[in-house]
Design an enzyme around this catalytic site. Structure first.
Site, PDB file in Angstrom:
ATOM      1  N   CYS A  31       4.903   9.139  -0.020  1.00 52.53           N
ATOM      2  CA  CYS A  31       3.502   9.555   0.012  1.00 52.53           C
ATOM      3  C   CYS A  31       3.259  10.538  -1.124  1.00 52.53           C
ATOM      4  O   CYS A  31       4.052  11.452  -1.325  1.00 52.53           O
ATOM      5  CB  CYS A  31       3.194  10.204   1.372  1.00 52.53           C
ATOM      6  SG  CYS A  31       1.540  10.876   1.455  1.00 52.53           S
ATOM      7  N   ARG A  36       0.837  -1.219   0.000  1.00 51.10           N
ATOM      8  CA  ARG A  36       0.000   0.000   0.000  1.00 51.10           C
ATOM      9  C   ARG A  36       0.866   1.262   0.000  1.00 51.10           C
ATOM     10  O   ARG A  36       0.987   1.954  -1.008  1.00 51.10           O
ATOM     11  CB  ARG A  36      -0.940  -0.035   1.222  1.00 51.10           C
ATOM     12  CG  ARG A  36      -2.050   0.997   1.184  1.00 51.10           C
ATOM     13  CD  ARG A  36      -1.638   2.380   1.588  1.00 51.10           C
ATOM     14  NE  ARG A  36      -1.079   2.449   2.940  1.00 51.10           N
ATOM     15  CZ  ARG A  36      -0.507   3.538   3.420  1.00 51.10           C
ATOM     16  NH1 ARG A  36      -0.408   4.635   2.687  1.00 51.10           N
ATOM     17  NH2 ARG A  36       0.020   3.543   4.639  1.00 51.10           N
ATOM     18  N   ASP A  37       1.516   1.558   1.106  1.00 47.96           N
ATOM     19  CA  ASP A  37       2.328   2.778   1.198  1.00 47.96           C
ATOM     20  C   ASP A  37       3.461   2.725   0.182  1.00 47.96           C
ATOM     21  O   ASP A  37       3.842   3.732  -0.414  1.00 47.96           O
ATOM     22  CB  ASP A  37       2.910   2.883   2.620  1.00 47.96           C
ATOM     23  CG  ASP A  37       3.302   4.297   3.015  1.00 47.96           C
ATOM     24  OD1 ASP A  37       3.102   5.217   2.200  1.00 47.96           O
ATOM     25  OD2 ASP A  37       3.813   4.483   4.124  1.00 47.96           O
ATOM     26  N   ASN A  90       9.326   3.863   3.378  1.00 46.58           N
ATOM     27  CA  ASN A  90       9.477   3.512   4.798  1.00 46.58           C
ATOM     28  C   ASN A  90      10.804   2.825   5.026  1.00 46.58           C
ATOM     29  O   ASN A  90      11.449   2.361   4.090  1.00 46.58           O
ATOM     30  CB  ASN A  90       8.391   2.508   5.199  1.00 46.58           C
ATOM     31  CG  ASN A  90       7.058   3.152   5.296  1.00 46.58           C
ATOM     32  OD1 ASN A  90       6.322   3.189   4.327  1.00 46.58           O
ATOM     33  ND2 ASN A  90       6.756   3.683   6.447  1.00 46.58           N
ATOM     34  N   HIS A 124       9.496   6.980   7.638  1.00 45.03           N
ATOM     35  CA  HIS A 124      10.063   7.082   6.284  1.00 45.03           C
ATOM     36  C   HIS A 124      11.551   7.402   6.435  1.00 45.03           C
ATOM     37  O   HIS A 124      11.995   7.950   7.452  1.00 45.03           O
ATOM     38  CB  HIS A 124       9.296   8.128   5.472  1.00 45.03           C
ATOM     39  CG  HIS A 124       7.947   7.623   5.050  1.00 45.03           C
ATOM     40  ND1 HIS A 124       7.695   7.159   3.783  1.00 45.03           N
ATOM     41  CD2 HIS A 124       6.800   7.469   5.746  1.00 45.03           C
ATOM     42  CE1 HIS A 124       6.437   6.741   3.720  1.00 45.03           C
ATOM     43  NE2 HIS A 124       5.860   6.913   4.898  1.00 45.03           N
TER      44      HIS A 124
HETATM   45  C1  HMG Z   1     -10.695  11.387   1.190  1.00 44.39           C
HETATM   46  C2  HMG Z   1     -11.018  11.781  -0.224  1.00 44.39           C
HETATM   47  C3  HMG Z   1     -11.897  10.722  -0.887  1.00 44.39           C
HETATM   48  C4  HMG Z   1     -11.772  13.110  -0.172  1.00 44.39           C
HETATM   49  O1  HMG Z   1     -11.842  13.638  -1.484  1.00 44.39           O
HETATM   50  P1  HMG Z   1     -12.925  14.725  -1.859  1.00 44.39           P
HETATM   51  O2  HMG Z   1     -12.705  15.128  -3.290  1.00 44.39           O
HETATM   52  O3  HMG Z   1     -12.922  15.807  -0.824  1.00 44.39           O
HETATM   53  O4  HMG Z   1     -14.231  13.839  -1.654  1.00 44.39           O
HETATM   54  P2  HMG Z   1     -15.668  13.884  -2.190  1.00 44.39           P
HETATM   55  O5  HMG Z   1     -16.495  13.159  -1.189  1.00 44.39           O
HETATM   56  O6  HMG Z   1     -16.038  15.285  -2.618  1.00 44.39           O
HETATM   57  O7  HMG Z   1     -15.604  12.968  -3.516  1.00 44.39           O
HETATM   58  C5  HMG Z   1     -14.890  13.347  -4.690  1.00 44.39           C
HETATM   59  C6  HMG Z   1     -14.891  12.185  -5.664  1.00 44.39           C
HETATM   60  O8  HMG Z   1     -14.194  11.066  -5.101  1.00 44.39           O
HETATM   61  C7  HMG Z   1     -15.092   9.942  -5.002  1.00 44.39           C
HETATM   62  N1  HMG Z   1     -14.807   9.242  -3.748  1.00 44.39           N
HETATM   63  C8  HMG Z   1     -14.953   9.724  -2.494  1.00 44.39           C
HETATM   64  N2  HMG Z   1     -14.544   8.812  -1.625  1.00 44.39           N
HETATM   65  C9  HMG Z   1     -14.138   7.726  -2.336  1.00 44.39           C
HETATM   66  C10 HMG Z   1     -13.615   6.471  -1.977  1.00 44.39           C
HETATM   67  N3  HMG Z   1     -13.428   6.127  -0.704  1.00 44.39           N
HETATM   68  N4  HMG Z   1     -13.290   5.615  -2.959  1.00 44.39           N
HETATM   69  C11 HMG Z   1     -13.468   5.929  -4.247  1.00 44.39           C
HETATM   70  N5  HMG Z   1     -13.968   7.132  -4.661  1.00 44.39           N
HETATM   71  C12 HMG Z   1     -14.297   8.002  -3.695  1.00 44.39           C
HETATM   72  C13 HMG Z   1     -16.492  10.535  -5.039  1.00 44.39           C
HETATM   73  O9  HMG Z   1     -17.409   9.569  -5.486  1.00 44.39           O
HETATM   74  C14 HMG Z   1     -16.289  11.685  -6.006  1.00 44.39           C
HETATM   75  O10 HMG Z   1     -16.224  11.145  -7.319  1.00 44.39           O
HETATM   76  P3  HMG Z   1     -16.693  12.027  -8.595  1.00 44.39           P
HETATM   77  O11 HMG Z   1     -18.118  12.375  -8.319  1.00 44.39           O
HETATM   78  O12 HMG Z   1     -15.781  13.248  -8.647  1.00 44.39           O
HETATM   79  O13 HMG Z   1     -16.480  11.082  -9.745  1.00 44.39           O
HETATM   80  C15 HMG Z   1      -9.729  12.002  -1.054  1.00 44.39           C
HETATM   81  O14 HMG Z   1      -9.036  13.105  -0.545  1.00 44.39           O
HETATM   82  C16 HMG Z   1      -8.837  10.802  -1.069  1.00 44.39           C
HETATM   83  O15 HMG Z   1      -9.181   9.748  -1.584  1.00 44.39           O
HETATM   84  N6  HMG Z   1      -7.652  10.926  -0.505  1.00 44.39           N
HETATM   85  C17 HMG Z   1      -6.720   9.797  -0.411  1.00 44.39           C
HETATM   86  C18 HMG Z   1      -5.415  10.256   0.074  1.00 44.39           C
HETATM   87  C19 HMG Z   1      -4.482   9.090   0.204  1.00 44.39           C
HETATM   88  O16 HMG Z   1      -4.778   7.936  -0.055  1.00 44.39           O
HETATM   89  N7  HMG Z   1      -3.262   9.434   0.624  1.00 44.39           N
HETATM   90  C20 HMG Z   1      -2.229   8.475   0.824  1.00 44.39           C
HETATM   91  C21 HMG Z   1      -2.471   7.632   2.037  1.00 44.39           C
HETATM   92  S1  HMG Z   1      -2.068   8.457   3.557  1.00 44.39           S
HETATM   93  C22 HMG Z   1      -0.394   8.140   3.759  1.00 44.39           C
HETATM   94  O17 HMG Z   1       0.257   7.659   2.881  1.00 44.39           O
HETATM   95  C23 HMG Z   1       0.245   8.404   5.092  1.00 44.39           C
HETATM   96  C24 HMG Z   1       0.426   7.148   5.925  1.00 44.39           C
HETATM   97  C25 HMG Z   1      -0.918   6.517   6.300  1.00 44.39           C
HETATM   98  O18 HMG Z   1       1.136   6.173   5.196  1.00 44.39           O
HETATM   99  C26 HMG Z   1       1.196   7.453   7.217  1.00 44.39           C
HETATM  100  C27 HMG Z   1       2.368   8.386   7.013  1.00 44.39           C
HETATM  101  O19 HMG Z   1       3.344   8.047   6.339  1.00 44.39           O
HETATM  102  O20 HMG Z   1       2.245   9.505   7.513  1.00 44.39           O
END
Ligand code: HMG
Length: 299
Positions: free
Chosen positions: A240, A15-16, A249, A209
């Site tokens: 990320c 995933r990450d 990581n 990381h």
């Molecule tokens: C949270 C949202 C969805 C908000 O995104 P948004 O644009 O604010 O959400 P929305 O509710 O307005 O929806 C926008 C569009 O996304 C769709 N949608 C809405 N939700 C989903 C869903 N669950 N699955 C699939 N589609 C989804 C929804 O249907 C819509 O589709 P459209 O009408 O435009 O075609 C967006 O910002 C997002 O997906 N972000 C993901 C960020 C991410 O994955 N980042 C990496 C992981 S975090 C990380 O790596 C850190 C970590 C964990 O490893 C720890 C560390 O290292 O610190």
């Protein structure tokens, strides 16, 4: 404080590790990676994310990856779910453990999940309720615990209330993420001193990381603080999408080598793990990011 006798690893490579890759990676290669990791002895694997494919395109096929896996007894296959929609999709894919992810920095929260820290915690409430009703465990993440790509410095005192809120809403464990990889051993010790005063250390994990080459030192500093769960990524995969320049990581191979040297039990076969990392590195067309794997390949 004495070092723990055993340590639990949470493998986040699928995933990450892969979420930031621009090139398409087939479902078959992702499934093979997960299977290689379980063969090597990993028992907690973060397989994918149920997030917006517009935000993180590489994770779009996570449901297919879950569908193609042959689950092995005793192995937890987890997924990230930022909202209720993500949880519903994960449940439909048969996922039995999910993770919600918040940040200690407002700027990162906005860039990563498009809402404030407070709004993110509110968004997680229905996830917690639904997950509990389904008997699905929820892990929590706090990102940017030792620095933020947008805000700069992040104080441990900003991390503690977010970790505490995640525990209070029902997460079984909170992983503290040095997303940017700029943290030092000294800052890591202070982080766990401060957060550990509000959340039991047995329920905290470290997620480092390795951008500045400090991840192994930060793991060791965490061990000295009584932390016994670490996230890592085979071959040091990753970064990320919302922390530009941040590398992957701590490599799982390097972490296992450290722990073996300390006489700490992990249940992982280092040779099989190195082979898993070499295989996915070949798929990606580059050398492994693990120092241990590179040294072994050269020797
Ligand atoms: C949270 C949202 C969805 C908000 O995104 P948004 O644009 O604010 O959400 P929305 O509710 O307005 O929806 C926008 C569009 O996304 C769709 N949608 C809405 N939700 C989903 C869903 N669950 N699955 C699939 N589609 C989804 C929804 O249907 C819509 O589709 P459209 O009408 O435009 O075609 C967006 O910002 C997002 O997906 N972000 C993901 C960020 C991410 O994955 N980042 C990496 C992981 S975090 C990380 O790596 C850190 C970590 C964990 O490893 C720890 C560390 O290292 O610190």
């Amino acid at each position: 404080m004495s070092l723990p006798r055993s340590v639990e690893l949470v493998e986040v490579g699928p995933r990450d590790g892969l979420q930031n890759e621009a090139q398409p990676i087939s479902v078959a290669d992702k499934v093979r990676l997960v299977e290689d990791l379980t063969t090597a002895g990993l028992r907690n694997i973060e397989v994918g994310s149920f997030v917006s494919p517009k935000w993180v395109p590489q994770m779009a096929g996570s449901a297919e990856v879950f569908a193609a896996l042959t689950p092995r007894p005793g192995v937890t296959y987890a997924a990230l779910t930022p909202n209720l929609r993500g949880l519903e999709d994960a449940l439909a894919a048969g996922v039995r453990e999910v993770a919600v992810f918040a940040a200690a920095s407002e700027a990162f929260s906005q860039r990563n999940i498009n809402c404030s820290i407070q709004q993110s915690l509110q968004r997680f409430e229905p996830i917690m309720a639904r997950a509990q009703a389904e008997g699905v465990r929820v892990r929590g993440y706090v990102s940017c615990v030792l620095g933020c790509p947008y805000q700069g410095e992040v104080r441990a005192e900003e991390v503690a209330p977010v970790a505490e809120a995640l525990m209070a809403m029902g997460c079984y464990q909170v992983s503290l993420g040095d997303t940017l990889g700029t943290g030092t051993a000294g800052a890591t010790r202070r982080l766990f001193e401060v957060v550990g005063a509000r959340v039991p250390r047995a329920q905290l994990a470290g997620h480092f990381h390795d951008t500045y080459g400090q991840a192994i030192a930060n793991v060791y500093a965490s061990l000295l603080e009584g932390i016994g769960v670490f996230d890592s990524s085979v071959a040091g995969l990753g970064g990320c999408p919302y922390a530009k320049g941040a590398t992957g990581n701590v490599a799982t191979e390097d972490l296992v080598y450290l722990l073996q040297g300390l006489g700490i039990e992990t249940g992982i076969d280092l040779d099989l793990l190195v082979a898993a990392g070499q295989r996915i590195s070949a798929v990606l067309g580059r050398a492994s990011g693990s120092r241990v794997a590179r040294a072994r390949a050269a020797g």
